[in-house]
Design an enzyme around this catalytic site. Sequence first.
Site, PDB file in Angstrom:
ATOM      1  N   GLU A   1       0.825  -1.219   0.000  1.00 39.69           N
ATOM      2  CA  GLU A   1       0.000   0.000   0.000  1.00 39.69           C
ATOM      3  C   GLU A   1       0.858   1.269   0.000  1.00 39.69           C
ATOM      4  O   GLU A   1       0.456   2.307  -0.517  1.00 39.69           O
ATOM      5  CB  GLU A   1      -0.957   0.005   1.199  1.00 39.69           C
TER       6      GLU A   1
ATOM      7  N   PHE B   1     -11.701  -8.135  13.438  1.00 42.51           N
ATOM      8  CA  PHE B   1     -10.566  -8.516  12.604  1.00 42.51           C
ATOM      9  C   PHE B   1     -10.242  -7.377  11.624  1.00 42.51           C
ATOM     10  O   PHE B   1     -11.107  -6.879  10.918  1.00 42.51           O
ATOM     11  CB  PHE B   1     -10.892  -9.808  11.832  1.00 42.51           C
ATOM     12  N   GLN B   2      -9.008  -6.991  11.604  1.00 47.12           N
ATOM     13  CA  GLN B   2      -8.502  -5.913  10.743  1.00 47.12           C
ATOM     14  C   GLN B   2      -9.230  -4.583  10.958  1.00 47.12           C
ATOM     15  O   GLN B   2      -9.437  -3.827  10.024  1.00 47.12           O
ATOM     16  CB  GLN B   2      -8.532  -6.331   9.267  1.00 47.12           C
TER      17      GLN B   2
ATOM     18  N   LYS C   1     -18.010  -1.743   5.519  1.00 52.63           N
ATOM     19  CA  LYS C   1     -18.359  -2.762   4.536  1.00 52.63           C
ATOM     20  C   LYS C   1     -19.878  -2.788   4.291  1.00 52.63           C
ATOM     21  O   LYS C   1     -20.327  -2.988   3.149  1.00 52.63           O
ATOM     22  CB  LYS C   1     -17.871  -4.124   5.044  1.00 52.63           C
TER      23      LYS C   1
ATOM     24  N   MET D   1      23.777   9.755   2.892  1.00 53.03           N
ATOM     25  CA  MET D   1      23.591  11.056   3.539  1.00 53.03           C
ATOM     26  C   MET D   1      23.865  10.974   5.031  1.00 53.03           C
ATOM     27  O   MET D   1      24.463  11.889   5.622  1.00 53.03           O
ATOM     28  CB  MET D   1      22.165  11.566   3.278  1.00 53.03           C
TER      29      MET D   1
END
Length: 565
Positions: free
Chosen positions: A54, A116-117, A166, A479
Amino acid sequence: MTTKKVTGSQAVILSLLEEGVDTIFGYPGGAIMPVYDALYDFDKNVKHILTRHEQGAVHAAEGYARVTGKAGVCFATSGPGATNLITGIADAMIDSTPLVCITGQVASPLLGTDAFQESDVVGISMPVTKWNYQITTPEEIPEAIAQAFYIAQTGRPGPVLIDITKDAQFGELEFEYKQCTKIRSYVPEMPVDPFKVKEAAEIIDQAKKPLILFGQGVIIGNAEDELKAFIEKTGIPAAWTLLGLSAIPTDHPLNVGMLGMHGNYGPNLLTNEADVIIAVGMRFDDRVTGKVSGYAPNAKIIHLEIDPAEIDKIVKATVAVLGNSKKSLKMLTDNVKENSHDEWIERFRKCDMIENEKIIHKDLYPEKPGLTMGEVIRIAADKTNHEAILVTDVGQHQMIASRYFKFRNSKSNVTSGGLGTMGFGLPASMGAQLGKPERTVIAVIGDGGFQMTIQELGTIAQNKLPVKIIVLNNNFLGMVRQWQQLFFEKRYSFTELQNPDFITIAKGFGIDGHKVEKRDNLDGGIQKMLDHNGPYLLEVVIEKEDNVFPMVPTGASVSEVILEP
Ligand SMILES: Cc1ncc(C[n+]2csc(CCOP(=O)(O)OP(=O)(O)O)c2C)c(N)n1
């Protein structure tokens, strides 16, 4: 207006189409499956790019937004999908990049149950979004998405996140879409005050050593022509911030170079001699100002800015002109007298000569055996006639590429400025290429940052995106190593990298490439990359301890810019 009955998920896709979205970057999962199911029927109308993470999707959406000026769109599922977006959203927030991120969420009866999630992405993203909103009923979808695009793309742009449960995706609604043009109590830009413009013009007309500092606000406001007209009428030298790069051609005679920690010698040093500073669409980032108490002590400050929150935030404005830079620059140009500042400009030229002798020439035409980052950038930029889009990651290579690439066209520099997000470059280059398929996109990335999002080579291969990737390999987190060398007595604490065989990895993904280790092979290697039809990885092994100069050390004033260690 006729309406039709659709599911919430179909409404999401239809709303995006109403906004003219042609590309979505995303990654599916349980809580956003209904939206992905709806997308299945629209594959002819909109392109979906399945990234490998993602974070890749959100940086790609940023790259797309930066070269097109339109909001980048990305999808992610709830929980880990949504939290994986956060770095990119924060990056977009600080760099004023318009994004519309749509996340799936657990069904509304499960909210707050540690389902869940489930993660509170609205709470998590609150400080790094321009606006966010959770939708729990299907009827809200069209209006919320219309507002999301309006907020993301107007005023000072930024990322917006819409979280959709959902059950809202499964539910039904009568679909009708109206683009949003106004939201109560949201003022995207103030009208330009003509009295402030007059006040600013009087100060500018009397200035003996004026200096223009311009940032990304010029590019976002499509004010490149207006800036050029202003510079040319007043004869005032102009310097750009990292995100202002490419707004006007590098070789414009009044462009005196880059500001900031690794910017050019002249504009940094002479900021502190200027009697008037005209800051346009920039926010006096600490990388630009150095020590604020020692910044521009002799200057009256005129600040042209769209976001009122930036006024007096770091540097106090003598005159603040709020509003869109396209309008304010035009009005200012109409009000100032024609002028020239030859002696003052000569001072910049003298600094250029010093910088050229001490740094630039050695970087671009080195005589030492090891390859420099500068010579790689010089050749790649020359061979593309300075017309390519440059996408960089974060580190030494970013500063070197920004300093030496030279631009002819606006919206040609894509980099992570404010957040300095390693891992940005590779996915952002995919978005830039999709946004501007007709242009050559060159991604310049360090060996450290490349390994943060290297899996996006899979996305590049699957979508046949012809990005030309140059990995500048110094086997160091360069760097950080430079700072350890200069400020921590060369104690190289955990900055050396044992790298994999990048070319074998690229080939494993189906991407061609080769490695260059000697100067004799560099020109031909870059040519081979550019001639290749499709994506290509060129790994260039550069000198391990090459440094970036000039440098304004942290905590020092801009006039304390150093040219060598
Ligand atoms: C996500 C993230 N982690 C850490 C840093 C700190 N950081 C800035 S530059 C840099 C080194 C980058 O090394 P490399 O990608 O090899 O590029 P180079 O500097 O050598 O050109 C690091 C670790 C960062 N900017 N972003």
